[in-house]
Design a protein around this motif. Structure first.
Motif, PDB file in Angstrom:
ATOM      1  N   TYR A  16     -26.303 -39.127  27.678  1.00 12.27           N
ATOM      2  CA  TYR A  16     -26.408 -37.723  28.105  1.00 12.27           C
ATOM      3  C   TYR A  16     -25.059 -37.356  28.698  1.00 12.27           C
ATOM      4  O   TYR A  16     -24.416 -38.193  29.331  1.00 12.27           O
ATOM      5  N   ASN A  17     -24.679 -36.113  28.582  1.00 13.69           N
ATOM      6  CA  ASN A  17     -23.399 -35.688  29.160  1.00 13.69           C
ATOM      7  C   ASN A  17     -23.594 -35.126  30.571  1.00 13.69           C
ATOM      8  O   ASN A  17     -23.015 -34.102  30.942  1.00 13.69           O
ATOM      9  N   VAL A  18     -24.453 -35.774  31.309  1.00 14.86           N
ATOM     10  CA  VAL A  18     -24.727 -35.456  32.723  1.00 14.86           C
ATOM     11  C   VAL A  18     -25.134 -36.782  33.395  1.00 14.86           C
ATOM     12  O   VAL A  18     -25.481 -37.732  32.687  1.00 14.86           O
ATOM     13  N   GLY A  44     -26.814 -24.849  25.784  1.00  9.27           N
ATOM     14  CA  GLY A  44     -25.709 -25.744  26.150  1.00  9.27           C
ATOM     15  C   GLY A  44     -26.154 -27.176  25.948  1.00  9.27           C
ATOM     16  O   GLY A  44     -26.022 -28.024  26.821  1.00  9.27           O
ATOM     17  N   CYS A  45     -26.666 -27.434  24.746  1.00 11.77           N
ATOM     18  CA  CYS A  45     -27.390 -28.696  24.469  1.00 11.77           C
ATOM     19  C   CYS A  45     -26.487 -29.901  24.303  1.00 11.77           C
ATOM     20  O   CYS A  45     -26.963 -31.036  24.361  1.00 11.77           O
ATOM     21  N   GLY A  46     -25.170 -29.704  24.040  1.00  6.87           N
ATOM     22  CA  GLY A  46     -24.348 -30.853  23.636  1.00  6.87           C
ATOM     23  C   GLY A  46     -24.937 -31.447  22.372  1.00  6.87           C
ATOM     24  O   GLY A  46     -25.169 -30.746  21.389  1.00  6.87           O
ATOM     25  N   THR A  68     -21.416 -24.627  21.898  1.00 15.69           N
ATOM     26  CA  THR A  68     -20.178 -24.169  21.256  1.00 15.69           C
ATOM     27  C   THR A  68     -19.372 -25.325  20.680  1.00 15.69           C
ATOM     28  O   THR A  68     -18.341 -25.088  20.055  1.00 15.69           O
ATOM     29  N   ASP A  69     -19.816 -26.565  20.880  1.00 15.83           N
ATOM     30  CA  ASP A  69     -19.018 -27.738  20.519  1.00 15.83           C
ATOM     31  C   ASP A  69     -19.507 -28.328  19.191  1.00 15.83           C
ATOM     32  O   ASP A  69     -20.548 -28.994  19.144  1.00 15.83           O
ATOM     33  N   ALA A  94     -23.024 -21.643  18.785  1.00 17.31           N
ATOM     34  CA  ALA A  94     -22.935 -20.277  19.327  1.00 17.31           C
ATOM     35  C   ALA A  94     -22.769 -20.355  20.837  1.00 17.31           C
ATOM     36  O   ALA A  94     -23.091 -21.372  21.467  1.00 17.31           O
ATOM     37  N   ALA A  95     -22.286 -19.272  21.416  1.00 19.77           N
ATOM     38  CA  ALA A  95     -22.266 -19.143  22.875  1.00 19.77           C
ATOM     39  C   ALA A  95     -23.702 -18.857  23.321  1.00 19.77           C
ATOM     40  O   ALA A  95     -24.350 -17.950  22.784  1.00 19.77           O
ATOM     41  N   LEU A 110     -29.054 -28.159  30.983  1.00 18.93           N
ATOM     42  CA  LEU A 110     -28.595 -29.331  31.757  1.00 18.93           C
ATOM     43  C   LEU A 110     -27.082 -29.358  31.782  1.00 18.93           C
ATOM     44  O   LEU A 110     -26.448 -29.624  30.751  1.00 18.93           O
ATOM     45  N   GLY A 111     -26.517 -29.082  32.922  1.00 19.60           N
ATOM     46  CA  GLY A 111     -25.059 -29.150  33.056  1.00 19.60           C
ATOM     47  C   GLY A 111     -24.349 -28.030  32.329  1.00 19.60           C
ATOM     48  O   GLY A 111     -23.142 -28.118  32.080  1.00 19.60           O
TER      49      GLY A 111
HETATM   50  C1  LIG Z   1     -21.938 -31.106  30.735  1.00 23.35           C
HETATM   51  S1  LIG Z   1     -22.258 -30.760  29.051  1.00 23.35           S
HETATM   52  C2  LIG Z   1     -24.030 -30.967  29.000  1.00 23.35           C
HETATM   53  C3  LIG Z   1     -24.552 -31.138  27.613  1.00 23.35           C
HETATM   54  C4  LIG Z   1     -26.048 -31.421  27.484  1.00 23.35           C
HETATM   55  N1  LIG Z   1     -26.848 -30.381  28.104  1.00 23.35           N
HETATM   56  C5  LIG Z   1     -26.439 -32.761  28.049  1.00 23.35           C
HETATM   57  O1  LIG Z   1     -27.199 -32.805  29.012  1.00 23.35           O
HETATM   58  O2  LIG Z   1     -25.989 -33.782  27.523  1.00 23.35           O
HETATM   59  C6  LIG Z   1     -22.055 -28.991  28.992  1.00 23.35           C
HETATM   60  C7  LIG Z   1     -22.221 -28.416  27.602  1.00 23.35           C
HETATM   61  O3  LIG Z   1     -22.143 -26.986  27.680  1.00 23.35           O
HETATM   62  C8  LIG Z   1     -21.512 -26.546  26.494  1.00 23.35           C
HETATM   63  N2  LIG Z   1     -21.045 -25.170  26.684  1.00 23.35           N
HETATM   64  C9  LIG Z   1     -20.028 -24.720  27.454  1.00 23.35           C
HETATM   65  N3  LIG Z   1     -19.924 -23.384  27.366  1.00 23.35           N
HETATM   66  C10 LIG Z   1     -20.907 -22.981  26.520  1.00 23.35           C
HETATM   67  C11 LIG Z   1     -21.334 -21.723  26.041  1.00 23.35           C
HETATM   68  N4  LIG Z   1     -20.729 -20.581  26.415  1.00 23.35           N
HETATM   69  N5  LIG Z   1     -22.392 -21.666  25.201  1.00 23.35           N
HETATM   70  C12 LIG Z   1     -23.023 -22.802  24.814  1.00 23.35           C
HETATM   71  N6  LIG Z   1     -22.666 -24.028  25.247  1.00 23.35           N
HETATM   72  C13 LIG Z   1     -21.625 -24.112  26.083  1.00 23.35           C
HETATM   73  C14 LIG Z   1     -20.414 -27.563  26.268  1.00 23.35           C
HETATM   74  O4  LIG Z   1     -19.923 -27.532  24.941  1.00 23.35           O
HETATM   75  C15 LIG Z   1     -21.144 -28.857  26.615  1.00 23.35           C
HETATM   76  O5  LIG Z   1     -21.758 -29.432  25.475  1.00 23.35           O
END
Ligand SMILES: C[S@@+](CC[C@H](N)C(=O)[O-])C[C@H]1O[C@@H](n2cnc3c(N)ncnc32)[C@H](O)[C@@H]1O
Length: 246
Positions: A16-18, A44-46, A68-69, A94-95, A110-111
């Protein structure tokens, strides 16, 4: 041995990225699955690991992950494929604040509050994305201890951070009721930070003479120093499961 041409891994050592332990993840997934959702949204699923775990527990559910990644999303799609979940999940580039989305029975953020602005912006934006009676898992940076002015400046990229009580207040103000309140342990942070740094450190061990080694070593040293001498035990991470009334 890492492939020098490929460069360091990309979150390769993180599930997980948290800062989230397997044990806490199981508890959170069980709590979300108990709501018996038909639809799950991960904003913001990663690579959407938790989203996939909820879908694996609830065979009638389908889900959407928005991020967005593209590299993270590709990992999510590959993981969905190996879990046999491809038909029940979409990973959308998408954003999160701009993605048109039907309200879901369970929402995960999450994060990723920064996708909406501040923690308050995120909780207010997520409220209409959750169906009445639904559950939101919200994980966000918090202060475990009062930060120094220097640390606030160093971590300015996080935006306004509050403490655990503060983020619960914000959730209530946005219309939710708190069902479960927790925060990451030191062990979860240590696993997360070590895993984050491992991309660089493992690569460096096999590529000492590589032209990129100097700046990668400097980046790893700076990050580790900021963690161990800066935000360790001060920066925290909240885990809230909050509900919207039916
Ligand atoms: C700390 S990581 C957490 C990822 C995931 N939720 C997890 O728990 O592993 C933050 C995520 O937010 C995404 N992110 C940042 N800005 C965003 C945006 N405007 N729309 C969608 N995702 C975004 C990043 O690309 C990244 O994957």
């Amino acid at each position: 041995m890492p492939d020098a041409d490929a460069g360091p891994g990309y979150y390769a050592y993180l599930t997980y990225n948290v800062p989230l332990s397997t044990m806490r993840a199981h508890r959170l997934v069980a709590a979300l699955a108990a709501a018996d959702p038909r639809t799950v949204l991960d904003a913001g699923c990663g690579w959407g690991e938790l989203l996939l775990q909820v879908l694996a527990c609830v065979p009638a559910a389908s889900g959407v992950g928005v991020d967005t990644d593209p590299r993270a999303l590709a990992r999510g799609r590959a993981n969905a494929d190996s879990l046999g979940l491809t038909d029940r999940v979409r990973f959308v580039e998408a954003a999160a604040a701009e993605a048109t989305q039907e309200p879901a029975d369970v929402v995960i953020c999450l994060g990723s509050s920064q996708a909406f602005g501040s923690s308050a912006d995120a909780l207010h934006a997520l409220y209409p994305l959750l169906r009445p009676g639904g559950r939101l898992l919200f994980g966000d940076a918090i202060w475990e201890r009062p930060p120094t002015a220097e640390l606030i400046e160093q971590l300015a990229g996080l935006g306004t951070v509050t403490d655990l009580a503060g983020v619960v207040d914000i959730a209530i103000d946005a219309g939710f009721r708190p069902l479960s309140i927790g925060s990451a342990s030191r062990a979860e942070w240590e696993e997360f930070e070590s895993g984050y740094l491992a991309d660089w450190e493992e690569w460096l061990l096999g590529n000492t003479k590589h032209p990129d080694a100097g700046h990668i070593r400097a980046a790893a040293d700076a990050h580790r120093d900021q963690w161990l001498r800066g935000y360790r035990d001060v920066l925290g991470f909240s885990y809230l499961i909050i509900g919207r009334s039916a």
